[in-house]
Design an enzyme around this catalytic site. Sequence first.
Site, PDB file in Angstrom:
ATOM      1  N   GLU A  81       0.803  -1.220   0.000  1.00 37.68           N
ATOM      2  CA  GLU A  81       0.000   0.000   0.000  1.00 37.68           C
ATOM      3  C   GLU A  81       0.838   1.272   0.000  1.00 37.68           C
ATOM      4  O   GLU A  81       0.307   2.371  -0.205  1.00 37.68           O
ATOM      5  CB  GLU A  81      -0.949  -0.009   1.199  1.00 37.68           C
ATOM      6  CG  GLU A  81      -2.059  -1.054   1.047  1.00 37.68           C
ATOM      7  CD  GLU A  81      -2.933  -1.199   2.281  1.00 37.68           C
ATOM      8  OE1 GLU A  81      -2.546  -0.675   3.354  1.00 37.68           O
ATOM      9  OE2 GLU A  81      -4.000  -1.831   2.175  1.00 37.68           O
ATOM     10  N   GLU A 112       7.667 -21.930   7.881  1.00 34.35           N
ATOM     11  CA  GLU A 112       8.124 -21.017   8.930  1.00 34.35           C
ATOM     12  C   GLU A 112       9.148 -21.655   9.864  1.00 34.35           C
ATOM     13  O   GLU A 112       9.741 -20.978  10.708  1.00 34.35           O
ATOM     14  CB  GLU A 112       6.946 -20.514   9.754  1.00 34.35           C
ATOM     15  CG  GLU A 112       6.268 -21.565  10.601  1.00 34.35           C
ATOM     16  CD  GLU A 112       5.164 -20.980  11.478  1.00 34.35           C
ATOM     17  OE1 GLU A 112       5.236 -21.177  12.702  1.00 34.35           O
ATOM     18  OE2 GLU A 112       4.246 -20.331  10.934  1.00 34.35           O
TER      19      GLU A 112
END
EC number: 4.2.1.126
Length: 269
Positions: A81, A112
């Site tokens: 953004e 992960e």
Amino acid sequence: MNKKPLTESDSLYDHLEKMSTIELLKGINEEDKKVAEAVEKCIPQIEAVVNAIVPRMQKGGRLFYIGAGTSGRLGIVDASECPPTFGVSHDKVIGLIAGGDSAIRKAVEFAEDDLEQGWRDLQSNDIGELDSLIGIAASGRTPYVVGATKHARAHGILTGCITCNQDSKLAEVAEYPIEILVGPEFVTGSTRMKAGTSQKLVLNMISTSVMIKLGHVQGNKMVDMQLSNDKLVERGVQMIMEKLDIPEEEARKRLRRFGTVRKAILGVE
């Protein structure tokens, strides 16, 4: 027996499956009210990391976010953004997630858990000493994030972190730890809820404050925003009208001529 981490502690609510819809919604909302207060307590830590990041970015450095699962996705959202909001290039703020881009939509099993992969992912983006890294992990113990942050700090890169547990491994290896203690989740261990909300709030604070300090906002307006749709073009026209006190058509002509709100206001090509 080891004490449970705060993010894994039992919900303050029980028998959720027996609750009415209104009881569920009110319970979730009651817990959400605690998030902003927890973030408020972290403002001094957020201030410290922002003030450390800005001079590096002024010299051409970049800001990296790295995380897994919800934490990784939140970092990618915030990074993605920044170009439309502040007009910066897409490589100025970069979000990385364990498992790569495919993990944005679908979890990649055990991605992960690799202690070294995060650093390899950062190296593939040529991370350097002018860059800054924010490791994001609600638990504070995600190997992908901890390993990346530890390696980055050892290589002279500024490191911060956002976690929701106290005294975590991630906070230990980061130079600028931010620990947001939001407490037990409404659904025990579901850190996409309060923990995720708190991480999103802090990411908003970091990126917005950094971009303001880098000069991408004038007054309270996004003068460098990308005019990528009709709504943003109309917003740009309004900003020019207000700033220069000129009619709409003249503002529209200036925007077409100069291409950005900032240039239209300054009258420079």
